[in-house]
Design an enzyme around this catalytic site. Structure first.
Site, mmCIF file in Angstrom:
data_model
loop_
_atom_site.group_PDB
_atom_site.id
_atom_site.type_symbol
_atom_site.label_atom_id
_atom_site.label_comp_id
_atom_site.label_asym_id
_atom_site.label_seq_id
_atom_site.Cartn_x
_atom_site.Cartn_y
_atom_site.Cartn_z
ATOM 1 N N TYR A 5 0.838 -1.201 0.000
ATOM 2 C CA TYR A 5 0.000 0.000 0.000
ATOM 3 C C TYR A 5 0.875 1.253 0.000
ATOM 4 O O TYR A 5 0.632 2.209 -0.750
ATOM 5 C CB TYR A 5 -0.920 -0.031 1.215
ATOM 6 N N TRP B 182 -5.087 1.154 10.551
ATOM 7 C CA TRP B 182 -5.356 1.149 9.117
ATOM 8 C C TRP B 182 -5.182 -0.247 8.534
ATOM 9 O O TRP B 182 -5.880 -0.634 7.591
ATOM 10 C CB TRP B 182 -4.444 2.143 8.398
ATOM 11 N N GLU C 179 -11.594 5.717 5.282
ATOM 12 C CA GLU C 179 -10.967 6.531 6.331
ATOM 13 C C GLU C 179 -11.916 6.694 7.515
ATOM 14 O O GLU C 179 -11.487 6.701 8.672
ATOM 15 C CB GLU C 179 -10.551 7.895 5.779
#
Length: 208
Positions: A26, A56, A48
């Protein structure tokens, strides 16, 4: 100091992207690269918001399940979700089962569609808050949690009916979509490192 970390491959990366394989991918291929397009940006707003209060990595691992559960983050489709869909999503162990965040994702789809009534579109609105380019931060200790631009973005989105879009979430969105480049100095993706961060992604070529 959370400075760049050189991995076994000899490549310098931001410290958060130098460990777990999924995070490294990522970091290397998405985070900080310019992302455009209504649906792709709606997905990022949604993820988000789901990430708020969580790692995350949790959301990243669940991203394929999120995409399946939310109709590929097509705002037209999600805007039509009703009570049965909320119940379905709350029973889906593949995603983050938080009612407030699920309902916010549905309301935000409707807000995306509602922008047309203002002669606006999500891409143009979000990118209007992108600040001028700046040098790479020396370390992650120098990366802010919010900025005046993210605060202004959050205010503008809330005024248009969006939810779960505080200044911190908006700044994370700005980092993720290349509105700001917070790859630290020494990272191969940092500003000025010849990494092609100006190459735009679309919803079709977003990895994952």
């Amino acid at each position: 100091m959370l400075t760049a970390v050189v991995g076994a491959d000899g490549v310098g990366r931001c410290p958060w992207g130098a460990g777990d394989g999924l995070l490294a991918e990522y970091h290397d291929t998405e985070w900080g690269r310019e992302l455009r397009g209504r649906d792709a940006l709606y997905e990022r707003i949604s993820l988000e918001a789901f990430q708020s209060g969580l790692s995350w990595l949790v959301v990243l691992r669940k991203r394929p399940a999120f995409r399946a559960a939310f109709a590929g983050f097509d705002p037209e489709a999600v805007a039509r979700f009703g009570d049965d869909d909320v119940a379905r999503l709350l029973a889906d162990a593949g995603i983050v089962r938080n009612r407030a965040k699920i309902e916010a994702t549905i309301e935000n789809a409707r807000a995306v569609l509602g922008l047309a009534e203002r002669d606006e579109d999500l891409d143009t609105l979000l990118w209007s808050f992108a600040p001028p380019p700046r040098p790479a931060p020396p370390s992650f200790a120098d990366v802010p949690a919010t900025t005046p631009e993210s605060t202004a973005m959050a205010k503008a989105l809330r005024a248009r009916g969006f939810r779960f879009v505080g200044p911190t979430t908006c700044y994370a969105l700005m980092q993720a979509t290349g509105m700001v480049d917070d790859h630290v100095a020494g990272c191969f993706r940092a500003a000025g490192a010849g990494n092609g961060t100006g190459t735009a992604l679309t919803g079709e070529d977003t990895p994952g």
